[in-house]
Design a protein around this motif. Structure first.
Motif, PDB file in Angstrom:
ATOM      1  N   ILE A   9      33.166  41.526  40.593  1.00 36.24           N
ATOM      2  CA  ILE A   9      33.950  40.309  40.360  1.00 36.24           C
ATOM      3  C   ILE A   9      33.670  39.348  41.502  1.00 36.24           C
ATOM      4  O   ILE A   9      33.961  39.652  42.668  1.00 36.24           O
ATOM      5  N   THR A  10      33.108  38.200  41.174  1.00 37.72           N
ATOM      6  CA  THR A  10      32.772  37.251  42.226  1.00 37.72           C
ATOM      7  C   THR A  10      32.980  35.834  41.733  1.00 37.72           C
ATOM      8  O   THR A  10      33.423  35.595  40.601  1.00 37.72           O
ATOM      9  N   LYS A  17      39.734  34.766  43.289  1.00 43.08           N
ATOM     10  CA  LYS A  17      39.210  36.120  43.043  1.00 43.08           C
ATOM     11  C   LYS A  17      40.231  37.202  43.352  1.00 43.08           C
ATOM     12  O   LYS A  17      40.307  38.204  42.640  1.00 43.08           O
ATOM     13  N   THR A  21      41.245  40.063  40.736  1.00 44.08           N
ATOM     14  CA  THR A  21      40.746  41.403  41.054  1.00 44.08           C
ATOM     15  C   THR A  21      41.888  42.405  41.147  1.00 44.08           C
ATOM     16  O   THR A  21      41.778  43.539  40.652  1.00 44.08           O
ATOM     17  N   VAL A  32      39.860  48.565  45.470  1.00 42.99           N
ATOM     18  CA  VAL A  32      38.900  47.462  45.493  1.00 42.99           C
ATOM     19  C   VAL A  32      37.932  47.669  46.656  1.00 42.99           C
ATOM     20  O   VAL A  32      38.356  47.918  47.790  1.00 42.99           O
ATOM     21  N   ASN A  34      35.779  45.686  48.906  1.00 46.63           N
ATOM     22  CA  ASN A  34      35.739  44.277  49.284  1.00 46.63           C
ATOM     23  C   ASN A  34      34.339  43.874  49.740  1.00 46.63           C
ATOM     24  O   ASN A  34      33.751  44.516  50.611  1.00 46.63           O
ATOM     25  N   SER A  97      34.458  43.394  44.731  1.00 46.38           N
ATOM     26  CA  SER A  97      34.885  42.008  44.595  1.00 46.38           C
ATOM     27  C   SER A  97      34.748  41.273  45.912  1.00 46.38           C
ATOM     28  O   SER A  97      35.121  41.781  46.970  1.00 46.38           O
TER      29      SER A  97
END
Length: 303
Positions: A9-10, A17, A21, A32, A34, A97
């Motif tokens: 996810i970007t 975001k 996310t 997540v 990171n 993400s």
């Protein structure tokens, strides 16, 4: 048949975001990973918009505040760390993400096997940059590796110095270490891009900078000011505030420059993303649409 999937996810800085996310990670009940090259530093959470303690209580995060400004870290180290995490996780779903393009590419496509720089070389090049300036370092790179000199962003000291570190440590041009070969991964990859209309995005960026200032970013910059020569602080927000602290600009001018430079960075991110045709793009608030797309793709991974 690959039994694991990485959801990436970007999107540009300030697009939203983090909340998107969090909601997707809560849905899949996974942490997540990171992918922000500055949020890893413990000392600068405000200026990097790092996930807050409350957000990390909602969903555990890897790579938030787990390094210090003096630590050496790179996209190649991130690649190996993330691959290990994905391998060790019991869940078939992992979520990556963030907005650092090279970090995301390192995980999804692999990064060339570039040698780890020795501390003495790193210290020498940092000193030379401070003493001789960026223009002189660019000329040195032109002499040692004219091919990379022609392609590199010569306004980015980090990129120029890293290439020089490789040249000086190995005695070979940095170019010879770059094959740009995409590596096979033992997992499927679903790439989600988040974006907003430009004016809306720019408004969010401008407002977020003001919120950072109100949250204590000036005090944060003062705390790290003695270390301002470090590569980790050569980033939007701190450079402008260091000029303010040095009396070279007013606070109003510094804030305006942070906003302008952040908007420029967002444009650079979008240019990078557009080269990758594997991304599917969504508005950040369309959580159900994103989840439906992910579920459909999980059921048909070849599509």
């Amino acid at each position: 048949m690959k039994d694991k999937t990485l959801i990436v996810i970007t999107g540009p800085t300030g697009v939203g975001k983090t909340e998107t996310t969090l909601r997707i990670a809560e849905h899949f009940k996974v942490p997540v990973i990171n992918a922000d090259s500055r949020q890893i530093f413990h000392e600068i959470p405000i200026g990097t918009a790092a996930p807050t303690d409350e957000q990390q209580r909602r969903v555990p995060h890897y790579f938030v505040g787990n390094h210090h400004l003096e630590d050496y870290y790179s996209a190649s180290l991130f690649e190996q760390d993330v691959l290990n995490i994905i391998h060790q996780q019991s869940s078939p779903i992992s979520i990556l993400s963030g907005g650092s393009m090279m970090y995301i590419d390192a995980v999804c496509k692999g990064i060339d096997d570039i040698p780890t720089i020795r501390p003495d070389i790193r210290d020498e090049m940092r000193r030379r940059l401070e003493d001789e300036g960026l223009a002189a370092m660019c000329e040195l790179l032109k002499a040692l590796d004219p091919e990379h000199w022609a392609a590199v962003d010569r306004n980015n000291p980090r990129r120029v110095i890293h290439a020089l570190e490789i040249c000086i440590q190995t005695g070979k041009p940095y170019t010879c270490f770059r094959s740009n070969t995409v590596k096979e991964r033992p997992f499927n990859i679903i790439k989600i891009g988040l974006n907003r209309p430009r004016e809306e995005l720019y408004g969010r960026i401008n407002q977020r900078v003001i919120q950072m200032i109100e949250a204590g970013m000036i005090e944060e910059a003062l705390d790290v000011y003695p270390k301002k020569g470090l590569n980790s602080l050569n980033t939007v927000g701190y450079k402008e505030l260091f000029d303010y602290i040095d009396g070279l600009t007013t606070l109003e001018e510094a804030v305006s420059k942070i906003q302008s430079n952040t908007r420029r960075y967002a444009r650079k991110q979008m240019t990078w993303y557009k080269r990758d045709k594997d991304f599917s793009w969504f508005a950040p608030d369309n959580i159900e649409e994103i989840l439906n797309y992910i579920q459909t793709t999980l059921q048909n991974p070849s599509k």
